[in-house]
Design an enzyme around this catalytic site. Structure first.
Site, PDB file in Angstrom:
ATOM      1  CD  GLU A 176      -5.037 -10.392 -10.461  1.00  0.00           C
ATOM      2  OE1 GLU A 176      -4.439  -9.344  -9.681  1.00  0.00           O
ATOM      3  OE2 GLU A 176      -6.133 -10.543  -9.970  1.00  0.00           O
ATOM      4  CG  ASP A 226      -2.315 -10.513  -6.776  1.00  0.00           C
ATOM      5  OD1 ASP A 226      -2.039 -10.728  -5.665  1.00  0.00           O
ATOM      6  OD2 ASP A 226      -3.517  -9.561  -6.738  1.00  0.00           O
ATOM      7  CG  HIS A 265      -2.135  -0.701   1.027  1.00  0.00           C
ATOM      8  ND1 HIS A 265      -2.910  -0.497   0.108  1.00  0.00           N
ATOM      9  CD2 HIS A 265      -2.721  -2.024   1.746  1.00  0.00           C
ATOM     10  CE1 HIS A 265      -4.036  -1.426   0.116  1.00  0.00           C
ATOM     11  NE2 HIS A 265      -3.681  -2.225   1.169  1.00  0.00           N
ATOM     12  CB  CYS A 285      -3.500  -3.017 -14.910  1.00  0.00           C
ATOM     13  SG  CYS A 285      -4.162  -4.741 -13.751  1.00  0.00           S
TER      14      CYS A 285
HETATM   15  C1  PEP Z   1      -2.084  -6.838  -9.565  1.00  0.00           C
HETATM   16  O1  PEP Z   1      -2.491  -7.915  -8.814  1.00  0.00           O
HETATM   17  O2  PEP Z   1      -1.080  -6.629 -10.218  1.00  0.00           O
HETATM   18  C2  PEP Z   1      -3.029  -5.915  -9.537  1.00  0.00           C
HETATM   19  C3  PEP Z   1      -3.127  -4.909 -10.360  1.00  0.00           C
HETATM   20  O3  PEP Z   1      -4.054  -5.677  -8.699  1.00  0.00           O
HETATM   21  P1  PEP Z   1      -4.054  -5.486  -7.164  1.00  0.00           P
HETATM   22  O4  PEP Z   1      -2.582  -4.996  -6.822  1.00  0.00           O
HETATM   23  O5  PEP Z   1      -5.012  -4.610  -6.617  1.00  0.00           O
HETATM   24  O6  PEP Z   1      -4.161  -6.840  -6.347  1.00  0.00           O
HETATM   25 MG    MG Z   2      -4.162  -8.245  -7.995  1.00  0.00          MG
END
Ligand code: PEP
Ligand code: MG
Length: 560
Positions: free
Chosen positions: A418, A442, A190, A485
């Site tokens: 993921e 992930d 975070h 992403c």
């Molecule tokens: C990821 O897992 O790369 C992703 C973009 O989702 P989050 O970071 O919200 O789990």
């Molecule tokens: Mg994710």
């Protein structure tokens, strides 16, 4: 303590200032002590402390709202209500009348609520920690201890913490915090995501960071990943000049994302809600590649109404009339617990448990309500709405999600890649949906079996791991558009490699867009492909990074 501490630079830029540490926990007031005998006075002291805490939380909430953070204000106002709860005051009175001192009485009275919350089952852990925060603030006042949480400061400072939770950062003023340094956390924690969103330099996973004494002047380099204690004026000047030179190199590259030879790679922003749209536009995002909708659902005992959801979605959709917006449906569970969607039972490994789409399959009504709100929000708008599901494992799940979308009137369903199984069998999933978006945060966690919340495993959470690149390739080659992403897209060198692997768009925190745009603009598609091939041939993450860089000569001009 060494002059320079090293960690992972996760948000670029340079910041210098005195250290302010997030104060640690408040100790439990000892049981068995007695107050002086004046129960009425003791009760008055306790109530005054609780009222002062409530007023302070409300005041912070107002400041958060003024800075555009209305969600932060809601969290803080809810905490103020807890401090003023009449039942709590009654519990304190009963104990004080038995001779228990104010601080201990407060501790015990909160304990009753704590148990009720935990036992109610439907409240998430974050709720309990909000309650603990109120309790600790009241006890700190009563015992004259430093206030827990993010410190107050009139001058700009470097915030140092073990790690930062979203609630800690709700009231942070980007004008006051010149850099973040945390002892824990990885590139996808975070802290890292918040720092990039706020455009504040940050270094995470810095061993010994919390031992830096308060007030020590430090120079934080979020690109190099260093924290230098007591830097000379000259060192600060040189670091700032290098950062400024890079900033001006960036300003020269504008417009849609493309390689030097004109291969278009749309550059999109990751947003958590309407509050992030302005930064996305300022940094030239061509749309949104990841709208993390769970921020709308955080800290709520019940899901937001359809109207409230529709409004939040519409505000983001309207901002990109000629672009695309990819909305991710609720990603609850594991690192994103939600009060009204608790894990079905005790999960020994939440990251491997019921999260993301798995949770939505258990609660199809929640998904249907969200999809309906999205379809309504997009009606009459020119933007291309894309909706995707998180944490999808196989073609059965992809088909289930696509059907749910179409039933709600969403025409372009997609899935996040993921889970390694989804990447390996990407062709099976591609038959069910219209696009992929690789969540490298992930995907790396699951490929390397390294919990993204454990700072000690930062070296395994590295998306340069050749095994991760090997999984990107089949997803990008499965015959449907495939974006990235995850935070990997924000690494300028890795962004080039991803494009070389066949990725068709990149989405990241808005402040990372200019550097990635500039890196792409300095290389041809052939160079990106060569860099990708070299990275995949390497045997370690470090070697992959070096091997790719050897094919990306334009990075040096950007000071990378
Ligand atoms: C990821 O897992 O790369 C992703 C973009 O989702 P989050 O970071 O919200 O789990
Ligand atoms: Mg994710």
């Amino acid at each position: 303590m060494p002059d320079v501490l090293r960690g992972a630079g996760v948000s670029p830029g340079v910041g210098a200032g005195p250290v302010r540490r997030v104060a640690g926990g408040v100790p439990e007031p000892p049981a068995g002590d007695r107050h002086g005998g004046d129960a009425a006075a003791e009760h008055g002291t306790a109530l005054a402390a609780l009222e002062a805490v409530a007023a302070d939380l409300e005041e912070r909430g107002e400041r958060a709202a003024l800075a555009g953070n209305r969600d932060g204000r809601d969290v803080l106002n809810a905490q103020a209500l807890m401090a003023r709860d009449p039942g709590l005051a009654g519990g304190v009175r009963a104990r004080v009348e038995e001779g228990v001192p104010a601080a201990r009485a407060v501790f015990e009275a909160f304990g009753v609520y704590r148990e009720m919350l935990a036992g109610a089952g439907e409240y998430m852990a974050a709720r309990v920690s909000d309650l603990d925060d109120v309790r600790d603030r009241a006890i700190a006042r009563l015992l004259g201890l430093p206030m827990p949480g993010v410190p107050e400061s009139d001058e700009p400072f470097v915030l140092v913490a073990r790690d930062l939770a979203p609630a800690d950062t709700a009231v942070l003023d980007p004008a006051r915090v010149v850099a973040f340094v945390t002892e824990e956390g990885g590139p996808t924690s975070h802290t890292a995501i918040i720092a990039r969103t706020m455009g504040v330099p940050a270094v995470v996973a810095v061993p010994g960071a919390t031992a830096i004494p308060d007030g020590t002047r430090v120079l934080v380099d979020g690109t190099a990943g260093t924290v230098r204690s007591e830097p000379s004026e000259e060192e600060v000047t040189v670091a700032r000049a290098a950062a400024a030179a890079r900033a001006s190199a960036l300003e020269e590259t504008t417009g849609p994302g493309a390689t030097r030879d004109g291969h278009a790679v749309p550059l999109l922003a990751n947003v958590g809600g309407p509050q992030d749209v302005e930064a996305a536009l300022v940094h030239g995002a061509e749309g949104v590649g990841l709208y993390r909708t769970e921020f709308l659902f955080l800290d709520r005992a019940a899901p937001p109404s359809g109207e409230e959801q529709e409004e939040a979605y519409r505000k983001v959709l309207e901002a990109f009339p000629a672009g695309r917006v990819v909305v991710r449906v609720l990603d609850a569970g594991a690192d994103k617990p939600l009060a009204f969607l608790p894990a079905p039972g005790e999960e020994p490994n939440p990251a491997l448990g019921e999260r993301g789409l798995r949770m939505l399959r258990r609660h199809p009504d929640v998904l249907a309500a969200q999809l309906t709100a999205l379809a309504r929000a997009a009606s009459g708008l020119t933007v291309k709405l894309r909706v995707m599901a998180p944490m999808v494992t196989d073609a059965v799940e992809a088909a289930w999600f696509a059907r749910a979308c179409r039933e709600a009137g969403i025409e372009h369903p997609g899935v996040m890649v993921e889970v390694p199984a989804a990447a390996l069998r990407a062709r099976d999933l591609a038959a069910e949906v219209e696009f992929f978006s690789i969540g490298t945060n992930d995907l790396t966690q699951y490929t390397c079996a390294a919990d993204r919340q454990v700072g000690a495993l930062a070296s395994l959470q590295d998306p340069w791991q050749p095994a991760v690149l090997d999984l990107v390739a089949p997803a990008a080659g499965a015959g449907v558009p495939c974006g990235v992403c995850g935070e990997a897209a924000a690494d300028p060198a890795l962004a080039c490699v991803l494009v070389g692997l066949g990725v068709t768009s990149l989405s990241m925190s808005a402040p990372s867009l200019p550097l990635v745009r500039a890196a792409l603009a300095r290389h041809t598609l052939a160079e990106c492909r060569r860099a990708a091939a070299a990275a995949r041939e390497a045997r370690t993450a470090g070697r992959a990074r070096e091997a790719a860089r050897a094919h990306l000569p334009g990075l040096a001009a950007l000071g990378l």
